[in-house]
Design a protein around this motif. Structure first.
Motif, PDB file in Angstrom:
ATOM      1  N   LEU A  99      27.364  20.848  30.951  1.00 29.96           N
ATOM      2  CA  LEU A  99      28.022  19.801  30.160  1.00 29.96           C
ATOM      3  C   LEU A  99      28.507  18.555  30.914  1.00 29.96           C
ATOM      4  CD1 LEU A  99      30.022  21.816  27.476  1.00 29.96           C
ATOM      5  CD2 LEU A  99      27.962  20.437  27.180  1.00 29.96           C
ATOM      6  N   PRO A 100      29.094  18.669  32.105  1.00 28.71           N
ATOM      7  CA  PRO A 100      29.761  17.494  32.689  1.00 28.71           C
ATOM      8  C   PRO A 100      28.884  16.245  32.826  1.00 28.71           C
ATOM      9  CG  PRO A 100      30.184  19.433  34.004  1.00 28.71           C
ATOM     10  CD  PRO A 100      29.197  19.832  32.981  1.00 28.71           C
ATOM     11  N   PHE A 101      27.615  16.443  33.180  1.00 29.96           N
ATOM     12  CA  PHE A 101      26.739  15.285  33.403  1.00 29.96           C
ATOM     13  C   PHE A 101      26.519  14.508  32.090  1.00 29.96           C
ATOM     14  CE2 PHE A 101      22.705  14.073  36.051  1.00 29.96           C
ATOM     15  CZ  PHE A 101      23.158  12.760  36.071  1.00 29.96           C
ATOM     16  N   PRO A 102      25.965  15.166  31.042  1.00 29.43           N
ATOM     17  CA  PRO A 102      25.781  14.412  29.786  1.00 29.43           C
ATOM     18  C   PRO A 102      27.103  13.962  29.162  1.00 29.43           C
ATOM     19  CG  PRO A 102      25.092  16.703  29.516  1.00 29.43           C
ATOM     20  CD  PRO A 102      25.367  16.501  30.956  1.00 29.43           C
ATOM     21  N   LEU A 103      28.146  14.801  29.269  1.00 28.71           N
ATOM     22  CA  LEU A 103      29.444  14.417  28.697  1.00 28.71           C
ATOM     23  C   LEU A 103      30.025  13.206  29.427  1.00 28.71           C
ATOM     24  CD1 LEU A 103      31.528  17.610  27.793  1.00 28.71           C
ATOM     25  CD2 LEU A 103      30.499  15.922  26.274  1.00 28.71           C
ATOM     26  N   GLY A 104      29.827  13.164  30.741  1.00 29.52           N
ATOM     27  CA  GLY A 104      30.306  12.035  31.535  1.00 29.52           C
ATOM     28  C   GLY A 104      29.639  10.739  31.087  1.00 29.52           C
ATOM     29  N   ILE A 105      28.332  10.828  30.811  1.00 28.45           N
ATOM     30  CA  ILE A 105      27.585   9.643  30.349  1.00 28.45           C
ATOM     31  C   ILE A 105      28.105   9.197  28.981  1.00 28.45           C
ATOM     32  CG2 ILE A 105      25.311   8.845  29.585  1.00 28.45           C
ATOM     33  CD1 ILE A 105      24.132  10.660  31.787  1.00 28.45           C
ATOM     34  N   LEU A 106      28.294  10.203  28.089  1.00 23.61           N
ATOM     35  CA  LEU A 106      28.815   9.890  26.751  1.00 23.61           C
ATOM     36  C   LEU A 106      30.193   9.252  26.841  1.00 23.61           C
ATOM     37  CD1 LEU A 106      27.835  12.978  24.547  1.00 23.61           C
ATOM     38  CD2 LEU A 106      27.055  10.611  24.304  1.00 23.61           C
ATOM     39  N   LEU A 107      31.022   9.803  27.712  1.00 21.63           N
ATOM     40  CA  LEU A 107      32.394   9.306  27.876  1.00 21.63           C
ATOM     41  C   LEU A 107      32.373   7.860  28.378  1.00 21.63           C
ATOM     42  CD1 LEU A 107      35.040  10.869  27.420  1.00 21.63           C
ATOM     43  CD2 LEU A 107      35.198  11.208  29.882  1.00 21.63           C
ATOM     44  N   ALA A 108      31.494   7.597  29.330  1.00 18.67           N
ATOM     45  CA  ALA A 108      31.414   6.239  29.895  1.00 18.67           C
ATOM     46  C   ALA A 108      30.908   5.237  28.855  1.00 18.67           C
ATOM     47  CB  ALA A 108      30.499   6.244  31.104  1.00 18.67           C
ATOM     48  N   HIS A 109      29.984   5.711  27.983  1.00 20.12           N
ATOM     49  CA  HIS A 109      29.421   4.807  26.971  1.00 20.12           C
ATOM     50  C   HIS A 109      30.397   4.538  25.834  1.00 20.12           C
ATOM     51  CE1 HIS A 109      25.316   3.890  28.072  1.00 20.12           C
ATOM     52  NE2 HIS A 109      25.229   5.098  28.611  1.00 20.12           N
ATOM     53  N   ASN A 110      31.228   5.521  25.522  1.00 17.18           N
ATOM     54  CA  ASN A 110      32.053   5.410  24.313  1.00 17.18           C
ATOM     55  C   ASN A 110      33.529   5.125  24.566  1.00 17.18           C
ATOM     56  OD1 ASN A 110      29.960   6.054  22.293  1.00 17.18           O
ATOM     57  ND2 ASN A 110      29.897   7.993  23.412  1.00 17.18           N
ATOM     58  N   THR A 111      33.923   5.037  25.820  1.00 16.89           N
ATOM     59  CA  THR A 111      35.322   4.728  26.113  1.00 16.89           C
ATOM     60  C   THR A 111      35.377   3.593  27.131  1.00 16.89           C
ATOM     61  OG1 THR A 111      35.453   6.274  27.955  1.00 16.89           O
ATOM     62  CG2 THR A 111      36.027   7.143  25.785  1.00 16.89           C
ATOM     63  N   ALA A 112      36.588   3.206  27.461  1.00 13.70           N
ATOM     64  CA  ALA A 112      36.743   2.122  28.441  1.00 13.70           C
ATOM     65  C   ALA A 112      36.669   2.639  29.873  1.00 13.70           C
ATOM     66  CB  ALA A 112      38.086   1.434  28.209  1.00 13.70           C
ATOM     67  N   LEU A 113      36.496   3.951  30.015  1.00 21.13           N
ATOM     68  CA  LEU A 113      36.455   4.545  31.361  1.00 21.13           C
ATOM     69  C   LEU A 113      35.184   4.127  32.094  1.00 21.13           C
ATOM     70  CD1 LEU A 113      37.553   8.196  30.503  1.00 21.13           C
ATOM     71  CD2 LEU A 113      38.897   6.514  31.757  1.00 21.13           C
ATOM     72  N   THR A 114      35.305   4.004  33.409  1.00 24.89           N
ATOM     73  CA  THR A 114      34.104   3.688  34.196  1.00 24.89           C
ATOM     74  C   THR A 114      33.254   4.952  34.322  1.00 24.89           C
ATOM     75  OG1 THR A 114      35.173   4.316  36.258  1.00 24.89           O
ATOM     76  CG2 THR A 114      35.368   2.005  35.587  1.00 24.89           C
ATOM     77  N   GLY A 115      31.988   4.750  34.698  1.00 19.26           N
ATOM     78  CA  GLY A 115      31.093   5.893  34.872  1.00 19.26           C
ATOM     79  C   GLY A 115      31.620   6.863  35.921  1.00 19.26           C
ATOM     80  N   THR A 116      32.133   6.294  37.005  1.00 20.03           N
ATOM     81  CA  THR A 116      32.649   7.117  38.103  1.00 20.03           C
ATOM     82  C   THR A 116      33.798   8.001  37.636  1.00 20.03           C
ATOM     83  OG1 THR A 116      32.081   5.376  39.653  1.00 20.03           O
ATOM     84  CG2 THR A 116      33.660   7.021  40.410  1.00 20.03           C
ATOM     85  N   LEU A 117      34.738   7.368  36.934  1.00 23.15           N
ATOM     86  CA  LEU A 117      35.908   8.107  36.475  1.00 23.15           C
ATOM     87  C   LEU A 117      35.523   9.148  35.417  1.00 23.15           C
ATOM     88  CD1 LEU A 117      38.853   8.084  37.226  1.00 23.15           C
ATOM     89  CD2 LEU A 117      39.301   6.552  35.299  1.00 23.15           C
ATOM     90  N   SER A 118      34.597   8.770  34.539  1.00 21.35           N
ATOM     91  CA  SER A 118      34.143   9.705  33.495  1.00 21.35           C
ATOM     92  C   SER A 118      33.554  10.963  34.126  1.00 21.35           C
ATOM     93  CB  SER A 118      33.071   9.051  32.623  1.00 21.35           C
ATOM     94  OG  SER A 118      33.553   7.880  32.064  1.00 21.35           O
TER      95      SER A 118
END
Lengths: 109, 226
Positions: free
Chosen positions: B163-182
């Motif tokens: 999960l973390p890899f795809p969820l991180g991408i989703l989080l970065a796309h849908n929130t103000a968080l940076t990719g690194t932080l996501s």
């Protein structure tokens, strides 16, 4: 064949059961050693719940019967005891299972 | 003492008992945390080479801890056992799948390096394909390991790794968080769960399996019974 006749035929089979194997603690030790290749004393103690003295006593009996081989070796400076079933022990356990199954199957309802 | 004579169950129980120390859980969790740390280091401006060195050193330290834990904590308490040919054959299958998985990971990494240097084309660079490949690979590898090793919680860890890899991408796309932080958040959360489970199992293991005090003189022969 009547039920009483069937019951009487099982008596000799019950008498043939290997008492050395039949004792619950030894049976547990044999069953464990049957499913693994070898194990040390501590592993057997943990798996069976037997105490050191108890397990030691049963293993001595099984070793005397030729069912278990006890190998003492040194791991570094520490003595280490590995145990495994001999071919005779494996066969005795298999025979015990066969006999018990037959006895239980032949018992009248 | 149980008198259950289901031999397969008995063997399975004996094998599973070697996973009761929680060390595998801690190890797998720390590896995930390491990946989360890697993304943070990558985004911190530290030269990539130093990041790689730090991450590799961490993995080596985790491996050393795992080895030392097994040798000095688990084995003296739990004892040694060698399993039969059937179990060895099951473990061989797991090793083959793990080897193929690592091989695939290395190939993906090399392809990535090639694409980064301009020698190889990016494959569908606009789509997060590696995320799906990663997820599927994790689920398959952990699923196979869980099945052949009879350790049910590895199915769960497969999901945690996937999960973390795809969820991180989703989080970065849908929130103000940076990719690194996501990525750090998703990998950190997913890694923390196995570590927590592992610590609980480890503490329980230490309580359940104290160091055996060997010898009849200490334990007493009075309890010897026929």
């Amino acid at each position: 064949m009547s039920k009483s006749e069937a019951g009487s035929e099982t008596l000799p089979t019950i008498g043939d059961i290997d008492r050395l194997v039949h004792e619950p603690a030894r049976l547990m030790v044999l069953a464990l050693l049957y499913v693994v290749e070898s194990a040390d004393f501590t592993f057997l103690m943990n798996q069976t719940g037997l105490t050191w003295g108890n397990l030691s006593s049963h293993l001595t009996k099984l070793e005397e019967a030729g069912y278990v081989e006890i190998e003492k070796e040194f791991k570094g400076k520490k003595p280490h005891t590995m145990l495994h079933l001999t071919d005779e022990g494996r066969e005795a356990f298999r025979e015990y299972r066969r006999s018990m199954k037959q006895v239980l199957d032949d018992l009248p309802d | 003492m149980t008198t259950n004579m289901d031999l397969q169950q008995l063997e399975r129980k004996a094998f599973r008992s070697t996973f009761q120390d929680g060390l595998w859980d801690i190890f797998l969790g720390l590896l995930l945390l390491n990946m989360g740390g890697g993304t943070l280091l990558g985004g911190s401006g530290i030269p990539p080479l130093w990041s790689m060195v730090a991450l590799t050193a961490f993995v080596c330290a985790v491996l050393a801890l795992f080895w030392a834990g097994k040798k000095y904590v688990t084995t003296p308490r739990m004892g040694l056992v060698e399993f039969g040919p059937q179990r060895k054959s099951r473990l061989r299958r797991v090793r083959v799948v793990l080897f193929l998985s690592v091989l695939m990971g290395v190939l993906m990494f090399l392809w990535g390096l090639g694409a980064w240097s301009g020698r190889l084309p990016y494959l569908l660079a606009e789509l997060p394909i590696p995320a799906y490949v990663w997820a599927v690979q994790c689920v398959v590898v952990f699923g196979v390991a869980a099945y052949f090793m009879d350790v049910t919680r590895f199915y769960f860890y497969g999901v945690l790794y996937a999960l973390p890899f795809p969820l991180g991408i989703l989080l970065a796309h849908n929130t103000a968080l940076t990719g690194t932080l996501s990525m750090a958040i998703t990998f950190g959360t997913a890694g923390g769960i196995p570590v927590l489970i592992g610590v609980v199992l480890f503490v329980r293991f230490l309580r359940r399996y104290p160091l055996p005090v060997e010898g009849p003189s200490r334990r007493g022969m009075s309890d010897v019974e026929e």
